[in-house]
Each structure stands twice: as structure tokens, then as C-alpha cells.
Motif scaffolding. Structure first.
Motif, mmCIF file in Angstrom:
data_model
loop_
_atom_site.group_PDB
_atom_site.id
_atom_site.type_symbol
_atom_site.label_atom_id
_atom_site.label_comp_id
_atom_site.label_asym_id
_atom_site.label_seq_id
_atom_site.Cartn_x
_atom_site.Cartn_y
_atom_site.Cartn_z
ATOM 1 N N GLU A 50 -0.971 1.229 -5.564
ATOM 2 C CA GLU A 50 -0.929 -0.104 -6.189
ATOM 3 C C GLU A 50 0.469 -0.687 -6.012
ATOM 4 O OE1 GLU A 50 -3.498 -1.741 -7.696
ATOM 5 O OE2 GLU A 50 -4.813 -0.056 -7.256
ATOM 6 N N GLY A 51 0.539 -1.992 -5.768
ATOM 7 C CA GLY A 51 1.824 -2.645 -5.585
ATOM 8 C C GLY A 51 2.334 -2.609 -4.156
ATOM 9 N N ALA A 52 1.517 -2.119 -3.220
ATOM 10 C CA ALA A 52 1.930 -2.061 -1.814
ATOM 11 C C ALA A 52 2.042 -3.476 -1.246
ATOM 12 C CB ALA A 52 0.936 -1.246 -1.002
ATOM 13 N N THR A 53 2.870 -3.599 -0.222
ATOM 14 C CA THR A 53 3.097 -4.889 0.429
ATOM 15 C C THR A 53 2.669 -4.825 1.895
ATOM 16 O OG1 THR A 53 5.320 -4.322 1.156
ATOM 17 C CG2 THR A 53 5.113 -5.325 -1.042
ATOM 18 N N VAL A 54 2.637 -5.988 2.522
ATOM 19 C CA VAL A 54 2.342 -6.065 3.951
ATOM 20 C C VAL A 54 3.345 -5.224 4.742
ATOM 21 C CG1 VAL A 54 2.258 -7.640 5.930
ATOM 22 C CG2 VAL A 54 1.217 -8.321 3.763
ATOM 23 N N GLN A 55 4.582 -5.213 4.313
ATOM 24 C CA GLN A 55 5.617 -4.443 5.009
ATOM 25 C C GLN A 55 5.247 -2.961 5.103
ATOM 26 O OE1 GLN A 55 8.533 -5.693 6.535
ATOM 27 N NE2 GLN A 55 8.389 -3.657 7.427
ATOM 28 N N GLU A 56 4.573 -2.451 4.110
ATOM 29 C CA GLU A 56 4.194 -1.046 4.133
ATOM 30 C C GLU A 56 3.176 -0.746 5.230
ATOM 31 O OE1 GLU A 56 3.838 0.873 0.216
ATOM 32 O OE2 GLU A 56 4.683 -0.992 -0.566
ATOM 33 N N LEU A 68 4.975 -9.628 14.788
ATOM 34 C CA LEU A 68 3.540 -9.914 14.770
ATOM 35 C C LEU A 68 3.175 -10.994 13.766
ATOM 36 C CD1 LEU A 68 2.092 -6.296 14.906
ATOM 37 C CD2 LEU A 68 2.398 -7.916 16.784
ATOM 38 N N LEU A 69 2.073 -11.670 14.050
ATOM 39 C CA LEU A 69 1.491 -12.621 13.104
ATOM 40 C C LEU A 69 0.523 -11.856 12.220
ATOM 41 C CD1 LEU A 69 0.724 -15.506 15.604
ATOM 42 C CD2 LEU A 69 2.722 -15.239 14.133
ATOM 43 N N GLU A 127 5.062 -13.625 4.986
ATOM 44 C CA GLU A 127 6.010 -12.834 4.196
ATOM 45 C C GLU A 127 5.615 -11.363 4.148
ATOM 46 O OE1 GLU A 127 8.883 -13.868 2.909
ATOM 47 O OE2 GLU A 127 8.457 -15.790 3.828
ATOM 48 N N PRO A 128 6.453 -10.480 4.705
ATOM 49 C CA PRO A 128 6.159 -9.050 4.621
ATOM 50 C C PRO A 128 6.162 -8.527 3.186
ATOM 51 C CG PRO A 128 7.923 -9.473 6.199
ATOM 52 C CD PRO A 128 7.626 -10.765 5.496
ATOM 53 N N VAL A 175 -8.626 -6.126 0.381
ATOM 54 C CA VAL A 175 -8.322 -7.238 1.288
ATOM 55 C C VAL A 175 -8.384 -6.777 2.733
ATOM 56 C CG1 VAL A 175 -6.892 -8.516 -0.360
ATOM 57 C CG2 VAL A 175 -5.812 -6.921 1.246
ATOM 58 N N GLN A 176 -8.597 -7.754 3.619
ATOM 59 C CA GLN A 176 -8.537 -7.503 5.053
ATOM 60 C C GLN A 176 -7.231 -8.082 5.572
ATOM 61 O OE1 GLN A 176 -11.934 -8.099 7.776
ATOM 62 N NE2 GLN A 176 -10.564 -9.492 8.849
ATOM 63 N N VAL A 177 -6.458 -7.252 6.258
ATOM 64 C CA VAL A 177 -5.187 -7.688 6.825
ATOM 65 C C VAL A 177 -5.293 -7.543 8.342
ATOM 66 C CG1 VAL A 177 -2.680 -7.370 6.838
ATOM 67 C CG2 VAL A 177 -3.991 -6.881 4.760
#
Length: 78
Positions: free
Chosen positions: A30-36, A47-48, A58-59, A67-69
């Protein structure tokens, strides 16, 4: 733990086994970001990124369970 559905497009698809066709579900705390995701998959920072089909830049964006990333290489033409 959260489940994040990751899609890789173009030459990035090779980061997953060929039978996965560029898709995988990864677990993050929980609390993970795109950067991870960038860090875990060792993706280049240029990358986009789209989260649930919405362009994201924003990473530091926090992820939500399910969610789908999607990650894309930038395209240019001339």
C-alpha cells in the motif's frame, strides 16, 4: 498488498515472458507509486505512462489496488 496490472507496449514487451504478451499483474505494498514500477522493472525514465487510460507524468503518483498502468516508448516522426 495491492495488485497492479502492468502493460508494456512496443519493444518493452520483451521484459515479460513472450506468452504474457506484455501484460503482468504485480504486487506492491500500500502506498506504492509509479516510480516503484519503474524501479522493479528497470524501465528507462523517459517512458510515457497511462493509468487506467489517462496519461500520467508524475512518477510520484500513488497507485490504487487494481489499476492498470501502461508504459509506452515516446514516438517521434518527421
Amino acid at each position: 498488498m495491492m495488485q497492479i496490472h502492468v502493460r508494456l507496449y512496443g519493444p518493452l514487451r520483451d521484459r515479460f515472458p513472450s506468452e504474457a504478451k506484455g501484460k503482468a499483474t504485480l504486487e506492491f505494498a500500500e502506498g506504492a507509486t509509479v516510480q516503484e514500477i519503474f524501479n522493479r522493472l528497470e524501465l528507462p525514465p523517459t517512458l510515457l505512462v497511462a493509468i487506467n487510460d489517462d496519461h500520467e507524468t508524475e512518477p510520484s503518483t500513488l497507485l490504487q489496488d487494481g489499476v492498470q498502468v501502461a508504459f509506452f516508448t515516446p514516438v517521434s516522426g518527421g
